[in-house]
Write a protein that holds these residues in place. Structure first.
Motif, mmCIF file in Angstrom:
data_model
loop_
_atom_site.group_PDB
_atom_site.id
_atom_site.type_symbol
_atom_site.label_atom_id
_atom_site.label_comp_id
_atom_site.label_asym_id
_atom_site.label_seq_id
_atom_site.Cartn_x
_atom_site.Cartn_y
_atom_site.Cartn_z
ATOM 1 N N ASP A 73 0.853 -1.191 0.000
ATOM 2 C CA ASP A 73 0.000 0.000 0.000
ATOM 3 C C ASP A 73 0.890 1.243 0.000
ATOM 4 O OD1 ASP A 73 -2.086 1.766 0.179
ATOM 5 O OD2 ASP A 73 -2.453 1.413 2.311
ATOM 6 N N THR A 74 1.252 1.715 -1.195
ATOM 7 C CA THR A 74 2.152 2.865 -1.308
ATOM 8 C C THR A 74 1.558 4.002 -2.130
ATOM 9 O OG1 THR A 74 3.222 1.944 -3.273
ATOM 10 C CG2 THR A 74 4.201 1.408 -1.132
ATOM 11 N N GLU A 75 0.295 3.887 -2.489
ATOM 12 C CA GLU A 75 -0.322 4.908 -3.332
ATOM 13 C C GLU A 75 -0.562 6.186 -2.539
ATOM 14 O OE1 GLU A 75 -4.073 5.479 -6.387
ATOM 15 O OE2 GLU A 75 -3.747 3.569 -5.402
ATOM 16 N N SER A 76 -0.335 7.313 -3.192
ATOM 17 C CA SER A 76 -0.546 8.617 -2.575
ATOM 18 C C SER A 76 -2.015 8.809 -2.236
ATOM 19 C CB SER A 76 -0.092 9.714 -3.540
ATOM 20 O OG SER A 76 -0.404 10.975 -3.014
ATOM 21 N N ILE A 77 -2.270 9.342 -1.043
ATOM 22 C CA ILE A 77 -3.655 9.656 -0.670
ATOM 23 C C ILE A 77 -3.841 11.154 -0.468
ATOM 24 C CG2 ILE A 77 -4.111 7.400 0.324
ATOM 25 C CD1 ILE A 77 -3.724 8.635 3.081
ATOM 26 N N VAL A 78 -2.759 11.925 -0.491
ATOM 27 C CA VAL A 78 -2.840 13.375 -0.363
ATOM 28 C C VAL A 78 -2.607 13.955 -1.750
ATOM 29 C CG1 VAL A 78 -1.906 15.422 0.774
ATOM 30 C CG2 VAL A 78 -1.950 13.240 1.984
ATOM 31 N N GLY A 79 -3.704 14.166 -2.471
ATOM 32 C CA GLY A 79 -3.570 14.645 -3.835
ATOM 33 C C GLY A 79 -4.848 15.271 -4.349
ATOM 34 N N ILE A 80 -4.753 15.755 -5.556
ATOM 35 C CA ILE A 80 -5.895 16.351 -6.248
ATOM 36 C C ILE A 80 -6.106 15.578 -7.534
ATOM 37 C CG2 ILE A 80 -6.790 18.424 -7.365
ATOM 38 C CD1 ILE A 80 -5.049 20.064 -5.462
ATOM 39 N N TRP A 81 -7.282 14.975 -7.683
ATOM 40 C CA TRP A 81 -7.649 14.218 -8.883
ATOM 41 C C TRP A 81 -6.575 13.191 -9.265
ATOM 42 C CZ3 TRP A 81 -8.411 19.763 -9.910
ATOM 43 C CH2 TRP A 81 -9.710 20.160 -9.605
ATOM 44 N N GLY A 82 -6.023 12.509 -8.269
ATOM 45 C CA GLY A 82 -5.046 11.468 -8.515
ATOM 46 C C GLY A 82 -3.609 11.950 -8.660
ATOM 47 N N HIS A 83 -3.387 13.260 -8.523
ATOM 48 C CA HIS A 83 -2.029 13.808 -8.632
ATOM 49 C C HIS A 83 -1.485 14.085 -7.225
ATOM 50 C CE1 HIS A 83 -2.362 14.281 -12.956
ATOM 51 N NE2 HIS A 83 -3.568 14.777 -12.761
ATOM 52 N N PRO A 84 -0.386 13.448 -6.837
ATOM 53 C CA PRO A 84 0.161 13.612 -5.486
ATOM 54 C C PRO A 84 0.637 15.040 -5.224
ATOM 55 C CG PRO A 84 1.187 11.755 -6.631
ATOM 56 C CD PRO A 84 0.365 12.483 -7.640
ATOM 57 N N LEU A 85 0.140 15.651 -4.159
ATOM 58 C CA LEU A 85 0.499 17.030 -3.826
ATOM 59 C C LEU A 85 1.973 17.181 -3.455
ATOM 60 C CD1 LEU A 85 -2.530 18.423 -1.800
ATOM 61 C CD2 LEU A 85 -1.732 19.119 -4.047
ATOM 62 N N HIS A 86 2.521 16.207 -2.748
ATOM 63 C CA HIS A 86 3.923 16.331 -2.343
ATOM 64 C C HIS A 86 4.843 16.372 -3.564
ATOM 65 C CE1 HIS A 86 7.443 16.203 0.153
ATOM 66 N NE2 HIS A 86 7.878 15.117 -0.463
ATOM 67 N N ALA A 87 4.607 15.488 -4.495
ATOM 68 C CA ALA A 87 5.440 15.465 -5.705
ATOM 69 C C ALA A 87 5.309 16.764 -6.499
ATOM 70 C CB ALA A 87 5.060 14.268 -6.570
ATOM 71 N N LEU A 133 6.934 4.877 -4.243
ATOM 72 C CA LEU A 133 6.237 5.395 -3.081
ATOM 73 C C LEU A 133 5.598 6.733 -3.376
ATOM 74 C CD1 LEU A 133 8.686 4.697 -0.125
ATOM 75 C CD2 LEU A 133 6.965 3.216 -1.108
ATOM 76 N N GLY A 134 4.400 6.946 -2.859
ATOM 77 C CA GLY A 134 3.738 8.234 -2.970
ATOM 78 C C GLY A 134 3.257 8.572 -4.366
ATOM 79 N N THR A 135 3.171 7.603 -5.219
ATOM 80 C CA THR A 135 2.683 7.856 -6.577
ATOM 81 C C THR A 135 1.227 7.444 -6.669
ATOM 82 O OG1 THR A 135 3.411 5.672 -7.314
ATOM 83 C CG2 THR A 135 4.954 7.493 -7.619
ATOM 84 N N SER A 136 0.598 7.813 -7.742
ATOM 85 C CA SER A 136 -0.777 7.415 -7.970
ATOM 86 C C SER A 136 -0.783 6.253 -8.930
ATOM 87 C CB SER A 136 -1.569 8.601 -8.552
ATOM 88 O OG SER A 136 -2.880 8.211 -8.827
ATOM 89 N N LYS A 137 -1.516 5.218 -8.613
ATOM 90 C CA LYS A 137 -1.553 4.021 -9.465
ATOM 91 C C LYS A 137 -2.514 4.175 -10.642
ATOM 92 C CE LYS A 137 1.073 1.861 -6.522
ATOM 93 N NZ LYS A 137 2.182 2.649 -6.145
ATOM 94 N N GLY A 138 -3.290 5.238 -10.625
ATOM 95 C CA GLY A 138 -4.250 5.447 -11.717
ATOM 96 C C GLY A 138 -5.534 4.698 -11.462
ATOM 97 N N SER A 139 -6.548 4.983 -12.289
ATOM 98 C CA SER A 139 -7.832 4.322 -12.090
ATOM 99 C C SER A 139 -8.113 3.302 -13.157
ATOM 100 C CB SER A 139 -8.941 5.366 -12.066
ATOM 101 O OG SER A 139 -8.873 6.188 -13.197
#
Length: 171
Positions: free
Chosen positions: A25-39, A165-171
């Protein structure tokens, strides 16, 4: 005796955290529309850290007051954007089990906190007199900040590109 120490077959090393629940479980959960805010947000403090050092070097070279003023703005903005990037990164670290379990993520966190303290010190040092603060200590702090931002950026890049880590896996 020497023959006993030579291994005939190479034993595979096993990572003990692979068996941990949530390791994958490494998918980013802090993001906008699947785009990680930290990155997305780390680019600003990184670029502004280099801009601060560049403005200091240009002030040293030319003596133009503009560059000292540009350096204080870049230093302050780097610190403030760094706080925002740090908040999103800390949220990812604490909320995502697959990130939290890995030691390299904590190394990146510690170095990033060090960087934030350097950026804050650099900005705070300049607030009492931005022109006088550039030489010699302002440019030295900026140079050190550039070195630390390269180290923490390398660690962050390894986390993203090697461990995903911290990436979005996409839908």
């Amino acid at each position: 005796m020497a023959e006993e120490m030579v291994q005939t077959e190479r034993e595979e090393l096993e990572d003990p955290i692979v068996e941990h629940e949530g390791y994958e479980d490494t998918e980013s959960i802090v993001g906008i529309w699947g785009h990680p805010l930290h990155a997305m947000s780390v680019a600003f403090p990184v670029a502004l850290t280099f801009c601060t050092f560049g403005a200091d070097a240009l002030y040293w070279w030319s003596g133009e007051l503009f560059w000292a003023r540009a350096a204080i703005w870049a230093a302050g903005t780097a610190f403030l954007f760094g706080l925002a990037a740090g908040a999103t990164g800390t949220a990812e670290l604490l909320m995502v089990p697959g990130i939290r379990i890995r030691a390299p993520a904590w190394s990146h966190f510690v170095i990033a906190v060090l960087l934030l303290s350097i950026l804050g010190a650099n900005w705070g040092y300049r607030l009492q007199g931005f022109e006088a603060a550039v030489l010699p200590y302002g440019i030295l702090i900026s140079g050190f900040a550039v070195l630390v931002v390269m180290v923490t950026g390398w660690h962050g890049g390894k986390l993203v590109f090697d461990y995903r880590l911290g990436t979005s896996k996409g839908s």
